[in-house]
Design an enzyme around this catalytic site. Structure first.
Site, short mmCIF file in Angstrom:
data_model
loop_
_atom_site.label_atom_id
_atom_site.label_comp_id
_atom_site.label_asym_id
_atom_site.label_seq_id
_atom_site.Cartn_x
_atom_site.Cartn_y
_atom_site.Cartn_z
N GLU A 140 0.90 -1.13 0.04
CA GLU A 140 0.00 0.02 0.05
C GLU A 140 0.93 1.09 0.08
OE1 GLU A 140 -4.43 -0.90 1.98
OE2 GLU A 140 -2.93 0.01 3.21
N ASN A 187 -3.86 -13.60 0.64
CA ASN A 187 -5.13 -14.47 0.54
C ASN A 187 -5.40 -15.19 -0.61
OD1 ASN A 187 -5.97 -12.43 -1.02
ND2 ASN A 187 -7.06 -11.34 0.59
N GLN A 241 -11.66 -21.14 6.47
CA GLN A 241 -11.11 -22.57 6.40
C GLN A 241 -9.73 -22.55 6.80
OE1 GLN A 241 -12.53 -25.33 4.30
NE2 GLN A 241 -12.37 -24.77 2.32
N THR A 259 -9.30 -23.68 11.09
CA THR A 259 -9.44 -23.10 12.10
C THR A 259 -10.84 -23.25 12.72
OG1 THR A 259 -9.18 -20.64 13.05
CG2 THR A 259 -10.46 -20.93 10.76
N GLY A 278 -7.27 -10.62 7.55
CA GLY A 278 -6.04 -10.87 7.00
C GLY A 278 -5.15 -10.22 7.82
N ASP A 279 -5.20 -8.84 8.15
CA ASP A 279 -4.07 -8.05 8.74
C ASP A 279 -3.99 -8.50 10.24
OD1 ASP A 279 -3.77 -6.60 6.76
OD2 ASP A 279 -5.18 -5.05 7.47
N ASN A 292 -4.44 -18.13 13.34
CA ASN A 292 -5.66 -18.35 13.05
C ASN A 292 -6.72 -18.03 14.01
OD1 ASN A 292 -5.76 -19.69 10.32
ND2 ASN A 292 -5.46 -21.54 11.01
N ALA A 349 -15.77 -9.39 16.12
CA ALA A 349 -16.27 -7.94 16.75
C ALA A 349 -16.09 -7.02 15.46
CB ALA A 349 -15.14 -7.64 17.62
#
Ligand code: ATP
EC number: 2.7.1.15
Length: 312
Positions: free
Chosen positions: A144, A189, A229, A246, A258-259, A285, A294
């Site tokens: 980014e 991902n 998954q 997971t 992902g972050d 995971n 959340a």
């Protein structure tokens, strides 16, 4: 907390999310009333850094924000999360990166991202941060910011035997091959794996294949995250990749999952470097699995005290 030399150094982006919720998305030239507005902290680099910091490792962020309200606010956010801000620089030439987001009642959105100050982070700032890069245990980058800055950071880390995690997000199809050779762990991902390999990645089997293809390009290890998954891990010098499932949870908001995963991975690589990579992935995971239960991005990232002791 007294400041220690950072174990995890993140070179990446900061974005302020300006989110308006409205009944629908406006048409060109139209003004409509929304019913809720909030400001959130985002940017992949900052998100990953803050997740690592919340798990209890000293982190430093190397990034650039504007000399403006949002920049000052972001620096305070790093301080509140005990992230070292010595290498957060401010520029008067561009505004702090911002994402203007409109969300309609169906959950669809329209987003304009202005990277602004993020794109001005370059070689000079990396040189200034060299003392921290050189002594870090893990350096983490994404795409980014200017890709040349990310690559230079990875090269600097490699030169000093610092472990690297590279997250090729947002993905670009013609990724410079040096990104692979400078990555100890190449973590992406499904959609990024698909764009990079040119092959569909829709399930675990596809991810096993994509991981092999990505590792052929020169990285040491590959992790492909697969949402509910879990992930697939292909370790250095091992011929077969491993699916790390997971636990099923009821997701509320998966933004930033992902972050959260990558920030946790950086934490484990710095904190327990001898741990097998698949065990780090299993724990990451679990951390990311908490974050999806959340609302929000950084607001959903768990801290060490909110996680089971067995993760540490
Ligand atoms: P995002 O773009 O939303 O930040 P991503 O697409 O980069 O996420 P994912 O692969 O969707 O990343 O998710 C990352 C990790 O988060 C997964 O490997 C998993 O550990 C966890 N995760 C995501 N979604 C779920 C879910 N529905 N249930 C449990 N864990 C999840």
């Amino acid at each position: 907390m007294t400041e220690r030399a950072p174990d995890v150094v993140v070179v990446g982006s900061c974005m302020t999310d300006l989110v308006s919720q409205a009944p629908r998305l406006p048409k060109a030239g139209e003004t409509i009333h929304g019913h809720k507005f909030f400001i959130g902290f985002g940017g992949k680099g900052a998100n990953q850094c803050i997740q690592a910091a919340r798990l209890g490792v000293q982190t430093a962020m190397i990034c650039k924000v504007g000399k403006d309200f949002f920049g000052n606010n972001y620096i305070q956010n790093f301080k509140d999360n005990e992230v070292l801000t010595d290498f957060v620089s401010q520029t008067g030439d561009k505004a702090t990166g911002a994402a203007s987001i409109i969300v309609n009642e169906a959950g669809e959105n329209a987003i304009v991202i202005v990277a602004g100050a993020n794109m001005l982070l370059g070689k000079e700032e990396l040189q200034e941060a060299l003392p921290a890069i050189r002594t870090a245990k893990v350096l983490l980058c994404q795409l980014e910011i200017n890709p040349r800055t990310s690559l230079l950071a990875l090269e600097m880390a490699r030169e000093h035997q610092v472990k690297t995690i590279f997250n090729p997000a947002p993905a670009i199809s013609d990724l410079d091959c040096n990104f692979y050779t400078c990555s100890d762990v190449f973590c992406c991902n499904e959609s990024e794996a698909e764009l990079l390999t040119g092959c569909p990645v829709a399930d675990v089997e596809d991810a096993h294949r994509a991981a092999q293809e990505l590792r052929k390009r020169g990285c040491s290890a590959v992790i492909i995250t697969l949402g509910s998954q879990g992930c697939v891990v292909l370790k250095a010098q091992e011929s077969k990749s491993i699916h790390v499932p997971t636990a099923a949870v009821t997701p509320v908001d998966t933004t930033g999952a992902g972050d959260s995963f990558i920030g946790a991975l950086a934490f484990y690589m710095a904190d327990q470097p001898a741990m097998p990579l698949e065990e780090m992935a299993r724990r990451a995971n679990q951390v990311a699995g908490v974050s999806v239960q959340a609302v929000g991005t950084q607001t959903s990232f768990p801290s060490r005290q909110n996680l089971p002791a067995e993760l540490f």
